[in-house]
Design an enzyme around this catalytic site. Structure first.
Site, PDB file in Angstrom:
ATOM      1  N   VAL A 157       0.900  -1.075   0.087  1.00  0.00           N
ATOM      2  CA  VAL A 157      -0.037   0.010  -0.394  1.00  0.00           C
ATOM      3  C   VAL A 157       1.097   0.892   0.070  1.00  0.00           C
ATOM      4  CG1 VAL A 157      -1.539   1.504   1.594  1.00  0.00           C
ATOM      5  CG2 VAL A 157      -2.022  -1.093   0.827  1.00  0.00           C
ATOM      6  N   LYS A 158       0.361   2.331  -1.003  1.00  0.00           N
ATOM      7  CA  LYS A 158       1.692   3.184  -1.029  1.00  0.00           C
ATOM      8  C   LYS A 158       0.994   4.389  -0.029  1.00  0.00           C
ATOM      9  CE  LYS A 158       3.207   4.101  -5.500  1.00  0.00           C
ATOM     10  NZ  LYS A 158       2.994   5.091  -6.517  1.00  0.00           N
TER      11      LYS A 158
END
Length: 367
Positions: free
Chosen positions: A139-140
């Site tokens: 997840v960024k």
């Protein structure tokens, strides 16, 4: 004989593609990139998804299904994106298994409007991990000041994170520190550090674009086209120093993996520059270079792998910062501007994406 891209991977650098679409995954394009271009990961952002969803009919059937379920366009987008990312994770699972979790990741980004909200960023990152439910998911989270504690908390919860929008050396150091603290908290709570991975996405070409603009205004063109690479090389030196020594060895002994620097924005924006210079000049072990398709093709055609170029010119890179200061370019101001603009561009793309989904959903409902 190894291809140019295979030579990069032989030097310990991973090649990821900065492109994700339903067609890429389902039409066999991603499998071909893995086999033919040594691609071992995929990243995405709102701009990439906006292009994929707004063009063509790949998402129409699922949009029709969602018409009667919710009026929340953000919820609809994340349902579409989660399916694409989950499928891409499944394609890359063999890479993840083969490398023992060192590679084979796919990234999905939190809502860019949360860039300055710590708790909401953390909550959505956990939700996205649970929704996609794949071990090779990143997840960024953007590397804003508000993002740093969310990053640490996610790592402490055993979640793998791709930290994006890093422009400055000071912020990169803070990102690496957040990762270490998160790992230490995870280990202290009895968690398994071996199940967590992270990359730090350090942007390159945008640094030159902003710096070159300022140098042009000052009438100094001799220093143009240099800071992006110098900045990345100095970040890599910090990476080497951070992920060595007793503190890191204690975590490594618990199974922790290094947080690899990821070179982002590596397509050249200035046509006067060599189109693969941000690949050729940033080669080194324990790194990732994420490229758009055209840069992958260009490097395969005429890229030069002359060695671990990240180790070159470190002293010159330090002098460049001083030269830029003397020339009237404020490094801190440059990187702060880039972070603000980076968040703004991602939120603008996200808004455009939501508008496109709303328009397409309306057209499908009326059909």
């Amino acid at each position: 004989m190894k291809s140019r891209l295979q030579e990069l991977t032989a030097r310990g650098q991973s090649i990821w593609i900065d492109n994700l679409s339903r067609d890429l995954v389902h039409a066999g394009g991603l499998q071909r990139l893995i086999a033919e271009a040594s691609v071992t990961g995929v990243t995405s952002n709102p701009t990439i998804f906006q292009k994929a969803i707004s063009q063509g009919e790949d998402y129409d059937d699922q949009l029709r299904e969602l018409v009667g379920q919710t009026d929340d366009m953000r919820e609809i987008f994340f349902k579409l994106a989660e399916d694409d990312v989950r499928d891409a994770c499944d394609v890359l699972r063999l890479v993840w298994d083969r490398t023992g979790g060192a590679d084979g990741y796919v990234s999905i980004e939190v809502d860019p409007w949360l860039a300055y909200e710590t708790e909401k960023t953390f909550e959505q990152a956990i939700e996205l991990h649970e929704a996609v439910d794949r071990p090779n998911l990143f997840v960024k989270i953007p590397a804003t000041v508000a993002g740093l504690p969310a990053i640490e908390d996610c790592i402490a919860k055993g979640r793998s994170i791709n930290i994006t929008l890093i422009f400055s050396l000071a912020r990169y150091a803070a990102v690496a520190e957040a990762y270490l603290r998160g790992l230490e908290r995870l280990v202290a709570s009895g968690g398994d550090a071996a199940k967590v991975a992270s990359v730090a996405s350090f942007f390159v070409s945008r640094v030159d674009t902003e710096t070159d603009r300022r140098l042009e205004e000052l009438g100094n063109t001799q220093l143009q086209g240099k800071l992006g690479i110098a900045n990345a090389r100095l970040a890599y030196r910090h990476f080497q120093e951070t992920f060595s020594g007793s503190r890191w060895e204690a975590l490594a002994g618990k199974g922790a993996s290094k947080q690899k620097p990821l070179w982002a924005s590596t397509s050249t924006k200035n046509p006067a520059y060599r189109d693969v210079m941000y690949v050729e000049e940033l080669i080194g072990p324990d790194t990732v270079n994420t490229m758009p398709p055209e840069t992958i093709e260009a490097f395969q055609d005429h890229g030069d792998v002359r060695g671990d170029t990240l180790l070159e010119g470190v002293d010159e890179a330090k002098r460049l910062l001083e030269q830029l200061r003397e020339a009237g370019v404020d490094y801190d101001e440059v990187v702060e501007t880039l972070e603000v603009e980076g968040v703004r561009k991602f939120t603008a793309s996200f808004d455009e994406l939501i508008d496109d989904i709303r328009a397409k959903r309306g057209a499908l409902a009326a059909a």
